[in-house]
Design an enzyme around this catalytic site. Structure first.
Site, PDB file in Angstrom:
ATOM      1  N   HIS A 267      45.735  36.557  33.047  1.00  0.00           N
ATOM      2  CA  HIS A 267      44.296  36.623  33.143  1.00  0.00           C
ATOM      3  C   HIS A 267      43.768  37.465  34.079  1.00  0.00           C
ATOM      4  O   HIS A 267      44.449  37.964  35.224  1.00  0.00           O
ATOM      5  CB  HIS A 267      43.718  35.297  33.772  1.00  0.00           C
ATOM      6  CG  HIS A 267      43.783  34.254  32.572  1.00  0.00           C
ATOM      7  ND1 HIS A 267      44.057  32.459  32.632  1.00  0.00           N
ATOM      8  CD2 HIS A 267      43.795  34.335  31.354  1.00  0.00           C
ATOM      9  CE1 HIS A 267      44.050  32.003  31.648  1.00  0.00           C
ATOM     10  NE2 HIS A 267      44.061  32.903  30.503  1.00  0.00           N
TER      11      HIS A 267
ATOM     12  N   ASP B  12      41.491  37.906  36.254  1.00  0.00           N
ATOM     13  CA  ASP B  12      41.585  37.609  38.012  1.00  0.00           C
ATOM     14  C   ASP B  12      42.865  37.608  38.814  1.00  0.00           C
ATOM     15  O   ASP B  12      42.698  37.657  40.053  1.00  0.00           O
ATOM     16  CB  ASP B  12      40.744  36.233  38.233  1.00  0.00           C
ATOM     17  CG  ASP B  12      41.191  35.059  37.689  1.00  0.00           C
ATOM     18  OD1 ASP B  12      41.959  35.343  36.923  1.00  0.00           O
ATOM     19  OD2 ASP B  12      41.073  33.784  38.239  1.00  0.00           O
TER      20      ASP B  12
END
Length: 303
Positions: free
Chosen positions: A63, A65
């Site tokens: 992901h 982040d």
């Protein structure tokens, strides 16, 4: 000695006072990074640490982040005239994901080595680190990591003398080297006692609480665990998005009994994590709400 710094403690999006997820470990001149969210380079600069000596980067999952800071970090390492190989570890698909990100960082003066995790548990040795990867429960394939610095047994002079080992070999055997002298082979176990307790840091984010986390965190010097939500009423959202609440993380720590637990990977809505820590400490007293730049220096137990 093992230095640990949480470079970023945010989840989903960076905030003015909170960068995205990243942790650095330093031991014996070797640096290991776990995740590389947006702001990792700035956090390193603020800490006064350099990205150039990073030998290993471990990714929990892909992901944004947790990996969006990688292209810039690679370019900075290249601009620092790094030539040594860099090892990247992560779930299956790592080389494809990094290849796509490198569309904006195509030329590097150092090679990349990819290790893609396939099994639910894997153990790797890189420099001074033993890296145990264990699969957790997120909405994509995701791993937690236990980083251990093993410690050999004490050197036993009497055993070395009993085996008539020449003194010129003692220091090399103590460092783990096997030595062949003519037809004789000397091995470290001939002069070392039982292995002593090493150092262990366990790291996991983006997961529901599952037993394997407490298993790896058992007896750790430091357990770094996601606490996406601290507020009451977020339990259903945590289950839906495959994250953890502060209370759930604290219950894992109570079961695993690490020396200390740091919460990290906060939701952007969680602006003051410390406000929710009283209830957490009722479950696990030695829990801390980590902030960016939080550091710990770990050393071996005195004997």
């Amino acid at each position: 000695m093992l230095d640990i710094c949480l470079l970023g403690t945010g989840g989903m999006m960076p905030l003015p006072y909170r960068w995205l997820t990243s942790m650095m470990a330093r031991c014996k001149g070797s640096n290991l990074l776990i995740d590389c969210g947006e702001g990792t380079q700035i956090a390193l600069k603020e800490k006064g640490w350099s990205p150039k000596p990073i030998d290993v980067i471990c990714f929990t999952h892909y992901h944004a982040d947790h990996i969006s800071g990688l292209p810039g970090l690679l370019l900075t390492m290249g601009n620092a005239e790094r030539t040594e190989p860099l090892t990247l570890i992560g779930p299956k698909g790592l080389e494809r994901v990094v290849g796509a990100l490198r569309m904006i960082a195509p030329e590097l003066p150092f090679p990349l080595k990819f290790i893609e995790l396939q099994e639910s548990r894997e153990c790797l040795h890189m420099g001074p680190y033993q890296i145990d990867a264990y699969r957790v429960n997120h909405n994509v394939v995701c791993y937690g990591y236990a980083i251990t610095i093993p410690r050999t047994g004490r050197f036993d002079v009497e055993r070395a003398k009993r085996f008539a080992i020449p003194q010129r070999y003692w220091s090399r055997l103590q460092k783990g080297e096997c030595i062949v002298d003519g037809e004789t082979c000397y091995t470290p176990d001939m002069v070392l006692g039982e292995p002593r307790r090493g150092l262990k840091v366990v790291y996991c984010t983006d997961t529901r609480p599952v037993p394997v986390i407490a298993e790896y965190a058992e007896g750790a010097d430091l357990f770094i665990c996601e606490g996406m939500y601290g507020e009451t009423g977020k339990e259903a959202k945590a289950r839906e998005n495959k994250h953890m609440t502060f209370r759930e993380a604290a219950k894992l720590a109570r079961q695993a009994k690490p020396k200390e637990m740091w919460l990290t990977h906060y939701s952007p809505s969680l602006t003051r994590p410390e406000e929710f820590m009283a209830e957490v400490r009722e479950i696990f007293p030695n829990a801390k709400a980590a902030k960016d730049g939080k550091t710990m220096v770990l050393d071996f137990d005195e004997e």
